[in-house]
Design an enzyme around this catalytic site. Structure first.
Site, PDB file in Angstrom:
ATOM      1  N   GLU A 219       0.818  -1.211   0.000  1.00 42.57           N
ATOM      2  CA  GLU A 219       0.000   0.000   0.000  1.00 42.57           C
ATOM      3  C   GLU A 219       0.856   1.268   0.000  1.00 42.57           C
ATOM      4  O   GLU A 219       1.086   1.871   1.055  1.00 42.57           O
ATOM      5  CB  GLU A 219      -0.946   0.022   1.206  1.00 42.57           C
ATOM      6  N   GLU A 335      -6.170  -7.273  -1.096  1.00 46.93           N
ATOM      7  CA  GLU A 335      -6.615  -7.000   0.276  1.00 46.93           C
ATOM      8  C   GLU A 335      -7.952  -6.284   0.241  1.00 46.93           C
ATOM      9  O   GLU A 335      -8.110  -5.258  -0.415  1.00 46.93           O
ATOM     10  CB  GLU A 335      -5.589  -6.149   1.021  1.00 46.93           C
TER      11      GLU A 335
END
Length: 825
Positions: A219, A335
């Site tokens: 991320e 995710e």
């Protein structure tokens, strides 16, 4: 006039200087997570009960992925189907991967075990698992041996016929180019690999292994905790690309990962696939782009962005995914969760249906976050919550199955969606076993029992020795047990009972039967309520001579138990919340050769909803920092939603002052994550920034139960949750209370152990809004149980810094004074 102005400015300067020493706070803007715009119509997020709509979302039901495994599908590739690039098997047939992601291996690494991986592959139907290797946050950089967990996870995935994603979990900081991701030697002299060397090492160990998928940057984001972040724009994507392209090239050139799928993240917590899909994508034939979303935060949409929309106006995550697909880029949702973006609240299952239908329709593979028993909504397993639940073992045992009760709502839901079958949630109503005596006859009366008006035989009913004695049973001899048999027996009933009794949840009716000599006794029962007046008993229940035991007074006693199968009206009443008040019971009583028997302790047992005693906290009050609690309120402090302890927060006296207090105990069986059982206190405060403060300080007192503070330690951690930094900024220092050295602590006049806590916060950014302050009292193999007290919580600085701040502010005010004087000339 000029002199008056000088005096006024001097007074203002003095006030400002004093203020600067105690409250050097400035306002800061909250970071924008960027998931709302008016260019596409979002599907509204609502926290409401889940209702599956398989007609609207048919892609949720596809029967699972049993044949879509490495042993059948082989090496993965990217192909174009109807103008859309998608994942395919070795033969070019589109394939979807569905499974789970681990949580951080440094916290919940025990999930890497044979039984767990077998359960995920077989009982859950997963064909992929993601191994989340954090770098910072006490993970790989600080413990390079965590790479062994990655090896073990890869081997277990292969053994259980699953693909495996090796996730270089860029999180804090959010710039994948940050120093922490470059490798080197840590403070303990241990070498750890940087991103490129790490992936080259894995590829060398598993050359061209078709099971392996490489995820280069979990991320990328603006998160500046522990290093720099990146911007949510083209420059941010360029930073990611400059990081990822050399790793992709190195993997391909190594000859050890020539065709393995590589996944690359994007800015804003991997929500900007649209940026990656624009003018400057990764130059590679088998690279996909990461999609991350949380269904309580990121709205779905049925629309795509119109042509020509600038990147700064694209903020709906699902529309961004559609944009990337339209631009010919393949995406992988590595995710996602059913919570909000911070892992809590919800679960938002209706919104999850929207998202998963979109993913499945577009053959977008996904892994759900996460395989943890942490107390957060997105965790797949039941967490430890003091006095409520025990944490699910991440090793399911030799049967290689977790029961539905061991799964959280998220885990139960996601399992059904991996399997592609209807989601049928279990009843999670808290229940407790109960056993309550309705008639005990201890008042010397028959408690309303009389001969029933339809009894074929006459008997005498009286209270003898605090039991219900029935005399005249010589001819009441139907003891075969069948339904048609008991009608000829004596009938008694509680017609004159003037009470009712709620038997909701009852499963059995039992009573003591007392006789002078052992014999066979048969009793059938028809319980009654106003809503359920009659249902024939299925049969009599028999007790025989062998069931009786002699008592001290020479009589014989046996326990006779009637179930819902024996007495259907017991079930009818016990399962009706609106009609569960028992108001009468008819008993058909027969014996083999006894004229007199006594009944006692007529009892219902069963299982019913558990209604816990409400936790009564003292008044929350207004948020205040410093927090001294002298106004008698909690001054805004409350339990964090992830806290494993939620006992009463009260204001008590400690060391002559009001303090915030609570009781708790750490469990004897310890999870691997010492935060999993920790009390977590949080304070939300508007415009909270660090400014010039250097540490958070407070008084902490403990009052342990005897012999329950003798080993281990309490580690106090300090967290802020700034929106602009990914809702997580952790102070690098902790404060340890060594319980084995308790005797060296200061003891107050009221017998409390006193600790003056200081936790350095200089590594926290000083100019962003922190939103809230959280204290986590972690369990370091401790046996602690007792009451604790918190007082005088404040942000503070050293005397030297106060002098520096004062001097700086004096200089600034003097400069302002000169400017004002110049204007007055």
């Amino acid at each position: 006039m000029r002199n008056k102005l000088r005096r006024l400015l001097a007074i203002m300067m003095a006030v400002l200087l004093i203020t600067s020493l105690f409250a050097p706070m400035v306002s800061a803007e909250e970071g924008d997570n960027g998931d709302d715009d008016d260019l596409v119509t979002p599907i509204e997020i609502e926290e409401r009960p889940h209702e599956s709509n398989y007609e609207k979302y048919p892609a949720l039901l596809d029967g699972g992925l049993d044949e879509r495994r490495p042993s059948e599908a082989g090496a993965l590739q990217l192909v174009e189907v109807d103008g859309q690039v998608t994942l395919a098997d070795q033969d070019g047939v589109p394939i979807q991967l569905r499974g789970m992601s681990t949580h951080g291996l440094q916290w919940f690494g025990e999930i890497v075990n044979e039984n767990a991986f077998a359960a995920l592959a077989n009982d859950w139907g997963s064909n992929v698992i993601r191994l989340a290797l954090y770098i910072g946050e006490n993970a790989y950089r600080y413990n390079p041996d965590l790479i062994e967990k990655v090896y073990a996870g890869i081997e277990l995935a292969k053994e259980n016929d699953m693909y495996v994603i090796i996730d270089w979990h860029v999180h804090a900081p959010g710039d994948p180019n940050a120093d922490i991701y470059q490798g080197g030697v840590n403070e303990d002299g241990e070498e750890y690999l940087g991103a490129k060397d790490f992936f080259l090492h894995i590829a060398e160990k598993y050359p061209n292994d078709p099971h392996l998928i490489y995820e280069l940057a979990n991320e990328p984001s603006s998160n500046s905790s522990g290093g720099p972040g990146i911007t949510n724009d083209e420059d941010g994507w360029e930073a990611v690309r400059e990081y990822a392209q050399p790793i992709v090239d190195a993997l391909r050139d190594s000859g050890n990962a020539e065709d393995n799928i590589i996944i690359v993240g994007s800015p804003n917590w991997s929500q900007r696939m649209d940026l990656a899909a624009a003018d400057n994508p990764i130059d590679d034939h088998h690279t996909m782009y990461t999609l991350h979303f949380y269904t309580g935060t990121h709205e779905g949409t049925n629309e795509s962005y119109p042509e020509g929309i600038s990147s700064e106006d694209r903020s709906n995550v699902m529309a961004n995914a559609k944009y990337a697909l339209d631009k010919g880029k393949a995406i992988f949702a590595t995710e996602w969760g059913v919570s909000e973006a911070d892992g809590n609240n919800g679960p938002y299952l209706n919104e999850a249906d929207v998202w998963l239908n979109f993913l499945n329709e577009n053959n977008i593979s996904w892994t759900n976050w996460s395989l943890t028993n942490k107390n957060e909504t997105s965790g797949a397993f039941t967490p430890f919550i003091l006095n409520e639940s025990d944490a699910t073992d991440l090793d399911p045992g030799e049967d290689q199955v977790w029961s539905m009760e061991e799964l959280s709502v998220s885990g139960e839901y996601v399992r059904s969606r991996i399997l592609g079958e209807e989601y049928q949630p279990i009843d999670r109503t808290p229940r407790e076993e109960f056993s309550e005596v309705i008639w005990d006859f201890n008042d010397g009366t028959t408690q309303g029992f009389v001969q029933n008006s339809d009894s074929p035989l006459d008997v005498t009913i009286e209270n003898v020795n605090d039991a219900l004695q029935i005399t005249g049973l010589d001819e009441s001899n139907a003891i075969a047990g069948e339904e048609e048999d008991y009608w000829s027996n004596v009938r008694i009933s509680a017609d004159e009972w003037e009470e009712t009794f709620d038997i909701l949840g009852a499963e059995e009716l039992s009573m003591d039967v007392v006789v002078d000599d052992p014999t066979t006794v048969a009793i059938a029962a028809i319980p009654q309520s106003s809503a359920h007046e009659w249902a024939n008993a299925s049969n009599s229940v028999l007790i025989t001579e062998d069931d009786f035991e002699e008592q001290e007074d020479g009589t014989y006693k046996a326990l006779l138990t009637i179930t819902g199968e024996d007495a259907p009206n017991l079930t009818n009443i016990a399962e009706d919340p609106e009609g569960s008040e028992l108001n009468n019971i008819i008993l058909f009583v027969g014996t083999e050769n006894a004229d007199v028997i006594s009944l006692d302790n007529i009892t219902v047992t069963g299982d019913r909803e558990s209604v816990p005693e409400p936790v009564e906290h003292d008044t929350k009050g207004d948020s205040a920092l410093p927090s001294d609690f002298e106004d008698g309120t909690r001054q805004g402090w409350e339990w964090d939603s992830e806290s494993a302890v939620r006992t009463a927060l009260t204001i008590e006296e400690a060391n002559g002052s009001n303090a915030l207090s609570w009781e708790y105990a750490y469990p004897e069986v310890k999870p691997s994550d010492d935060w999993a059982t920790a009390p977590r206190l949080t304070l939300y405060k508007d415009d909270l920034v660090r400014g010039d403060y250097e540490f958070v300080a407070f008084d902490f007192y403990i009052d342990p139960i005897e012999d329950r503070a003798t080993e281990g330690a309490i580690d106090i951690n300090l967290i802020f949750q700034p929106p602009a930094a990914g809702y997580w900024a952790q102070a690098s220092e902790t404060f340890e209370i060594d319980l084995e050295e308790l005797d060296s602590a200061t003891v107050t006049d009221d017998g409390l152990y006193h600790y003056e806590v200081e936790i350095n916060i200089e590594d926290i950014e000083n100019d962003i809004e922190l939103r809230n302050l959280m204290l986590i009292f972690a369990d370091d193999e401790s046996d602690f149980a007792g009451r604790v007290f918190l007082d005088n919580v404040r942000m503070d600085m050293s005397l030297e810094t106060k002098v520096e701040v004062l001097e700086r502010n004096i200089n600034e005010l003097q400069e302002q004074l000169v400017e004002v004087e110049a204007l007055m000339r």
